[in-house]
Design an enzyme around this catalytic site. Structure first.
Site, PDB file in Angstrom:
ATOM      1  N   ARG A  87      14.008  -4.505   0.147  1.00  0.00           N
ATOM      2  CA  ARG A  87      14.387  -3.828  -1.100  1.00  0.00           C
ATOM      3  C   ARG A  87      13.224  -2.985  -1.618  1.00  0.00           C
ATOM      4  NH1 ARG A  87      16.818  -8.783  -2.992  1.00  0.00           N
ATOM      5  NH2 ARG A  87      15.205  -8.974  -4.598  1.00  0.00           N
ATOM      6  N   ASP A 136      -4.492   2.485  -4.845  1.00  0.00           N
ATOM      7  CA  ASP A 136      -3.075   2.687  -4.525  1.00  0.00           C
ATOM      8  C   ASP A 136      -2.449   1.425  -3.944  1.00  0.00           C
ATOM      9  OD1 ASP A 136      -4.635   2.846  -2.219  1.00  0.00           O
ATOM     10  OD2 ASP A 136      -3.153   4.058  -1.166  1.00  0.00           O
ATOM     11  N   ASP A 193       0.848  -1.192   0.000  1.00  0.00           N
ATOM     12  CA  ASP A 193       0.000   0.000   0.000  1.00  0.00           C
ATOM     13  C   ASP A 193       0.885   1.244   0.000  1.00  0.00           C
ATOM     14  OD1 ASP A 193      -2.694   0.735  -0.105  1.00  0.00           O
ATOM     15  OD2 ASP A 193      -2.685   1.356   1.986  1.00  0.00           O
ATOM     16  N   ASN A 245      -3.224  12.830  -3.251  1.00  0.00           N
ATOM     17  CA  ASN A 245      -4.274  13.192  -4.204  1.00  0.00           C
ATOM     18  C   ASN A 245      -4.985  14.476  -3.801  1.00  0.00           C
ATOM     19  OD1 ASN A 245      -4.259  11.455  -6.380  1.00  0.00           O
ATOM     20  ND2 ASN A 245      -5.588   9.937  -5.434  1.00  0.00           N
TER      21      ASN A 245
END
Length: 251
Positions: A191, A171, A127, A135
């Site tokens: 990573r 998202d 997420d 936004n």
């Protein structure tokens, strides 16, 4: 593809009719020669007819060979176009990674494979942290740019082509890493976190930086896709509870 076969069959029928006409023509010549008492003339006519028939057979074989090669090329081209169209249907237009439909198809295949072989895959639910704020403050075009940049950054963390990323919705992303144990999953998850922290999007002269929360769960024997996704989603929820920008791996 069906149209290609119909066209080819029609052309073959036309060509066969032409060959049949040539055969009938030569047989007619032989019939006329048979009524001729001149043996030498008959012999010459037979030679000519045989030569014509051999040539007609050669032309027909060559024509068939070219037709089959042309048909094969056209079928290959259509197959490539269909494969490209199918891939496009499974790709998210904004990020260039799999969309939800593509993800569902791939995970279904992995679950089926896990039913006949020892499962060794990890599912990551990802997420983008505080994306609603991005936004609301910068607008949807800036949010879209952030999502596309995050997708590119996450994709670069994969070491093998078999591993893949998908936009799960809004998202939220999902990734599947094959042949991974818990240690490998943690390394890959770290990573991902680092790659997301490096994402920088400039909007109207202002830099936008984001982080991600990641939950990971291993594949289990006999578990369907929905249950696997639910476990990874719960791990993601725990990562958010811990303050976001972190990884939670469950067993």
């Amino acid at each position: 593809v069906v149209r290609l076969f119909i066209e080819t069959f029609h052309r073959a029928c036309v060509d066969d009719a032409e060959t049949e006409h040539e055969v009938e023509k030569q047989l007619g010549a032989l019939r006329e020669a048979a009524d001729n008492p001149d043996t030498e003339a008959l012999r010459n006519t037979v030679r000519e007819c045989v030569a014509h028939l051999e040539e007609a057979g050669r032309v027909r074989r060559e024509r068939e060979k070219k037709r089959l090669l042309a048909l094969s090329d056209r079928v290959d081209k259509v197959s490539e176009e269909l494969a490209a169209a199918r891939e496009q249907m499974a790709t998210d237009a904004l990020t260039g990674v799999y969309n939800r439909a593509g993800f569902d198809e791939q995970v279904s295949l992995i679950v089926q494979l896990g039913a006949i072989a020892a499962p060794a895959a990890f599912l990551f639910m990802i997420d983008v942290d505080h994306f609603k704020w991005v936004n609301d403050r910068y607008g949807h075009p800036a949010g879209d740019a952030v999502l596309a940049s995050v997708a590119r950054a996450l994709t670069k963390t994969f070491r093998r082509k078999a591993d893949f990323l998908a936009r799960f919705g809004g998202d939220e992303f999902a990734a599947v890493i094959l042949e991974a144990d818990a240690n490998a999953a943690r390394a890959i998850g770290e990573r991902m976190l680092f790659a997301a922290r490096e994402v920088s999007v400039t909007h109207e002269g202002e830099e936008i930086r984001v982080g991600i929360s990641v939950g990971a769960a291993p594949q289990r024997v006999g578990e369907d896709a929905a249950a696997w996704i639910e476990r990874a989603d719960r791990a993601l929820y725990r990562a958010k509870e811990k303050g976001r920008d972190c990884l939670v791996v469950v067993s």
